[in-house]
Design a protein around this motif. Structure first.
Motif, short mmCIF file in Angstrom:
data_model
loop_
_atom_site.label_atom_id
_atom_site.label_comp_id
_atom_site.label_asym_id
_atom_site.label_seq_id
_atom_site.Cartn_x
_atom_site.Cartn_y
_atom_site.Cartn_z
N LYS B 209 -1.42 13.65 4.50
CA LYS B 209 -0.90 13.26 3.18
C LYS B 209 -0.86 14.45 2.26
N ASN B 214 0.32 11.78 -3.55
CA ASN B 214 -0.07 10.56 -2.83
C ASN B 214 0.97 10.05 -1.85
N GLN B 216 2.04 9.61 2.00
CA GLN B 216 1.42 9.57 3.32
C GLN B 216 2.51 9.76 4.37
N PHE B 264 7.37 8.22 5.95
CA PHE B 264 6.40 8.43 4.85
C PHE B 264 6.53 7.31 3.84
N LYS B 266 4.68 6.10 -0.26
CA LYS B 266 3.72 6.36 -1.34
C LYS B 266 2.80 5.16 -1.38
#
Lengths: 752, 752
Positions: B209, B214, B216, B264, B266
């Motif tokens: 991350k 924030n 990931q 990905f 958030k």
């Protein structure tokens, strides 16, 4: 709470109350122009903002830009905190004297403006009921720039016995006084490196240097007393102390004299022994000796520099306080200058600005012209860097840095930095005044003229000839930082015009009076006839923006076409605007941070008719927030000229009281040197209406009804002229020198 | 050296020569709008500039200012490099296949623009004289945004035996492509944190991350082959690999398929298993399956998006290459946009600029309007941040950020950032065009209108009514970044006028056509009559600076009064000027970086007479350096309109060839998305002279003599219109949809 007890020549503080300590650390700061200490006390206390500053002692680091561009200033220069030598700790029976916890009585200190000495007295009752009277006297020597002396006297009242003393050198601190305020902005991220601690004969020494600027510093201390037996040396972290005991006898005063020494130079190797020998020699004389020298220095100083202002004690004290801090802070060796916060704080990173020439130098020109000369010599010492800077920006000549210590531009926001190219003309204005007031042709020939030629060359090259307008100075920022990157800031254009005229007149006169020197000069500086023709053309055709419809001079080409700031709907807490609005929003409005066009009216009165002064002052005063401490004094002076007495007095009092009465709630960060000097200007250029025009002093005095009397002296062309202005009297007297003509209220007077 | 072998639909590279590798890494970059990889090869090599980018995947850090002020952008947003999954290493007898040291023959790769697949073939002769034919095929799936597939085929020609393969996930690199150029400026000082490495079923996985934003990230890889026996997992540093062997049989082709997966979000916790299940499901289909999907996707894409330009093969290849990179780079999920360098480099930190709306969206509006809609939806998704920004700057409404990923302003130099408030109008312009071309009322009602109202409110509040002038937009920067903080940039003022008219017309029409919806809208957005009156007043009275004496429209209030840049004495190596002159010097001259007023002529032709276009183009073209890659295409379009054919062709060719022929010597840093889109505009708005005015397509075609034929298709209001322009023919055809009226050379034509 009564913060300070201020009287005619003294400022007294009751130290039983610690609430105003950080502020009083600034008020009680002492300095000699080479170095200065904040007014913390010898024992220290938990919330102190300790600071010892050496003028011109700084380190550099790369400026980091979010987005960089060609020609940006490369290095931050930051005045460093240097080791603290004033610290002294006292112990009776292992109990430490402590301002926060000890039982103390009659604890007062007093700064005597007459000699710059602080005396502190207290009575200490220990837990074991031992009672001592203790006093500290200290000053930073005006005669020996490297020296500070502290005299400690101790008298036990009800016992005889030992007192333990720890006295030495404490490390520099890494701390900024106020990190959040962009006006302060200096962040001391680094301290000194390569500490070396040792004892050499009587000297306790630390040797250190800066990381990047290659400055070497020697700090040394010698503790002297008749009855010290054994001294032990202690090194703790970056601190080095002497610990020793003195035998006290009941009702007998014992003394310890602490000599403190600072010396720095830019060198790869510093001759430590040589410098320590110098220090040791200084300690061969006792406290009394230096005190009497100090008193003599200040006696002479006040003799010429004092201003008597009767009618308001607060104001009288404040003007003296301001004059005192000016002489304390100003660099006197030709290698240094005067920082915006003097030597009392790290605000503005200890940088030198136009404040020097526009605010401070006039005071010295008319009272201590030798100091003015040293300040101008500093500018000469960085001229080669100003030439390099102009070249980097692709111009001829020289452009002085907007903010600097070492001569390099250090402004990280060019619209309010490098774009203020009026800095050249500000310096040249004070050169002209210095020359006219002193007739110092030597200085002009050896230093001044080169600066004048090179800065004029810069302007000539920078100026853009635009058809139908003339020579324009585009894309610059004037004194008012609530506008930026404007075309034809009138202040700037007028100042350029004025300096170019000075250059042409100087060369023209030289040709008449000393053709040989003239020829030498023309050759030395490679001045061509074409260049003189261009200068003359610029002088004649530089553009001044006049708005015919509004019948006003524009602050710049577009100012008068901008929207008025909505003052009505701007609550008080939104000032200063710069802390609450984005610059681009401020810039697009008619709103002014500080005297700009109004400053031109004061500096070059002959460029304005009386009607223009009134019309433009009325207009611009109305849109000026005075969010800078450089502003009100100037508006006060013109307000006085225009007969706005109440306004003028208000501005003056706000200016003169700024620091001693902490009007901006930030005196703890250091004094405001420009407004201190501005308060002198309010009196001389304001209430006395003094202007020097074409080498002649003109006065138009106007004593505000609030005051009873103004009395002061001015140096002018080798004379000392005394002026006394009361409600019904105006007396000029020639105190020293040959007879001279002055003008008072339009009438010529010859003083004999 | 022949760098690349470019033909109609393919770009081929001879890999026996490694001199052009860094450049070809950009040319051979592959992406699908969600993520993209630079065209390094699977085995890697020592000087590679490896890069894998995920659109909208970034981290933040505080912007450090030399001198900060209120309202400055607070956080830098930087697109991060993410782990490299394309790596595959091959070993025979422990000898590694290496492009630099191995004996390789017939080593070529080819990018096929028809399907976005790169095929690489080589023959490898090992030190032990084993000979193998090896090929890699790879593509980033247009159908499954998280997926990339590599198909490796190996055929031993003179032996049977084992080959060892190492294939996995390599760590992200911390490296910027070009740190010194301020136009690149992105510094990836940080990478990802909290690496977690594991194997789950067949998946090799890294979970990581960002530090501050924030986000990931899951990166996963599955290696598949029929004859893998044992796989070993290796973790080295932040790399995780599988090592396995395959039994090769002489003259028989063995294959390994590597599936690569990026995802990905958030979130504080990411459902790893769920996402890996998704990935595993994807790997149940083989390479052929995805390849055929990919081919189908591109077939449909080219069917509408291809441009045939006969007469110059280089140009034909380049325009296809550009269109190909646009579809590869553009975010298609409504949460992301298109970065200035697409997904091919980290220049400009991966930020989204006005390039999207002004350069890229027109292409998509007329070919893939759904993508245009997604790009506008992204803007809508950050509208709440634009409102917050306006409020911070003390204005009503919304101000979109000049450069951003996450919707916050991220420009660290506001004079060329936040001050470019035309960004609002640029976005609204493309909203208007999107709406007119698609009649997508739903989008307008649900997303577009709110943006239109709020950005118009910002302008209304920002504008300053000045007596004698009207509504002024002061203190802003237009598209031309060689001027800054000017008053009344004409481009900006015209664009504001245009968007306010759009708003008024839209609301006005709604009132007539759907009073209920009108009432809902007025209530929902709290639009008052007073507001509408103000909008109308601004529309009628917004100031446009016209210089009567020069008979020119001013780029802004002061531009025409500035000095001309000394082009004659500016040597070639001093361009681009921004790298060689301080901004304040550039700003004060008449010199233009990029199309500004000329851009208005293209966007709002109805605001100019033909005479005005000619006079102003002639003047402004003369002072434009085209130091921005956003410039020449626009000037080329207007040059064409004015009949300057040679100039037009030059500008077009410079634009279209920018990347494929590396005209600026910086293609290695990534492609220039705006000029790629600009080259499409040169053809459509330039050579075809297409303008959409009041909902009708107007054409004024002019085929430069150099070219033989232009053939392309455009979507418009649900139709597909075909256009063929040759030396002696001009054919419009309605390929799909209902009959429609167009205007060609002033004549109305109905296509049936």
């Amino acid at each position: 709470m009564k913060k300070l007890d201020i009287s005619n020549w003294t400022i007294k503080q009751d130290l039983s109350n610690l609430e105003y300590m950080n502020e009083s650390e600034t008020v009680f700061a002492q300095a000699n122009g080479y170095f200065g200490i904040r007014g913390t006390i010898e024992e220290g206390y938990s919330n102190e903002i300790e600071g010892t500053f050496i003028n011109g002692f700084y380190d550099t680091e790369d400026i980091i830009y979010g987005e960089s561009a060609y020609g940006y200033a490369k290095e931050r220069q930051t005045q460093l905190l240097v080791p603290n030598t004033k610290n002294i700790k006292l112990f009776i029976d292992d109990e430490e004297l402590n301002i926060e916890y000890s039982k103390l009585e009659n604890h007062f200190r007093e700064l005597n403006l007459k000699n710059g000495i602080i005396t502190r007295n207290l009575t200490w009752k220990t837990n074991k009921n031992k009672i001592l009277e203790i006093s500290f006297e200290r000053f930073v020597s005006m005669d020996y720039e490297n020296l500070m002396i502290i005299n400690l006297s101790i008298k036990p009242l009800n016992f005889s016995g030992k007192i333990k003393i720890i006295s030495g050198i404490k490390e520099d601190k890494v701390k900024s006084l106020d990190e959040n305020d962009p006006r302060v902005s200096g962040q001391l991220k680094y301290s000194l490196k390569n500490y070396d601690f040792f004892k050499k004969d009587d000297c306790i020494v630390t040797k250190s240097k800066t990381y990047n600027s290659n400055l070497q510093l020697i700090t040394s201390v010698i503790n002297k007393s008749d009855n010290i037996k054994v001294k032990n040396i202690k090194v703790e972290g970056k601190n080095i102390f002497e610990e020793f005991c003195i035998d006290l006898k009941q009702n007998i005063e014992s003394t310890v004299t602490k000599y403190c020494f600072y010396y720095f130079e830019k060198k790869s190797k510093i001759e430590v022994e040589e410098k320590l020998d110098l220090f040791k020699e200084l300690t061969s004389k006792d406290f009394r000796y230096y005190k009497s020298l100090q008193e003599k220095y200040y006696e002479e100083f006040w003799n010429i520099s004092d201003i008597i202002l009767e009618g308001n004690k607060e104001i009288q004290a404040a003007i003296r306080f301001n004059i005192f801090h000016l002489i304390q802070s100003v660099g006197k060796n030709g290698k240094t200058n005067i920082a915006a916060k003097g030597l009392t704080g790290d605000g503005y990173e200890g940088h030198y600005f136009w404040d020097t020439e526009t605010y401070v130098i006039p005071h010295f020109i008319y009272t201590n012209p030798d100091i003015a000369k040293k300040l101008l010599s500093y500018r000469y010492s960085i001229l080669h860097k100003a030439k390099k800077r102009a070249e980097e920006l692709s111009f001829k000549g020289a452009l002085f840095p907007w903010r600097t210590i070492n001569g390099e531009e250090s402004s990280a926001y060019y619209p309010a930095g490098t774009a203020q190219i009026h800095i050249n003309a500000d310096i040249m204005y004070s050169l002209k005044k210095y020359y006219e007031v002193t007739d110092d042709l030597d200085f002009m020939i050896n230093k001044g003229l080169e600066m004048l030629v090179e800065t004029s060359r810069f302007y000539a090259d920078y100026s853009d000839y635009i058809d139908g307008r003339g020579y324009c100075i585009n894309g610059v920022t004037g004194p008012d930082e609530y506008s930026a990157l404007v075309n034809n800031n009138t202040y700037t254009n007028m100042m350029i015009r004025y300096q170019i005229k000075f250059l042409m007149d100087f060369i023209g006169n030289l040709k008449i009076e000393n053709i040989q020197l003239y020829n030498e000069i023309m050759k030395k500086f490679k001045i061509t006839n074409e260049e003189l023709i261009l200068f003359n053309d610029i002088y004649e055709k530089i553009y001044i923006h006049y708005d015919k419809e509004k019948n006003l001079i524009g602050q710049d080409d577009s100012f008068l076409n901008q929207k008025m700031w909505d003052f009505e709907n701007t609550p008080k807490e939104k000032y200063p605007l710069l802390l609450n609005y984005h610059p681009m929003i401020i810039y697009k409005h008619q709103v002014i941070k500080q005297a700009d066009l109004v400053l031109s009216m004061m500096l070059i009165p002959e460029y304005f008719t009386d009607e223009e002064k009134k019309a433009n002052f009325d207009y611009y005063e109305n849109v000026t927030t005075h969010d800078s401490s450089l502003s009100e004094c100037i508006h006060g002076i013109i307000a006085n000229e225009l007969g706005y007495e109440e306004m003028s007095v208000n501005f003056f009092e706000n200016t003169v009281k700024t620091d001693l009465y902490d009007l901006h709630n930030n005196v703890k960060n250091g004094v405001h040197i420009a407004s201190m000097a501005g308060s002198w200007q309010c009196i001389v250029f304001g209430f006395l209406g003094m202007r020097e025009i074409d080498g002649v002093l003109n006065f138009k005095p106007n004593l505000p009804r609030k005051y009873k009397k103004i009395e002061l002296k001015l140096r002018f062309k080798g004379r000392i002229i005394g002026i006394i202005l009361t409600e019904d009297q105006l007396i000029y007297s020639l105190i020293e020198g040959e007879s001279i003509e002055i003008v008072s209220n339009g009438e010529k007077i010859i003083l004999i």
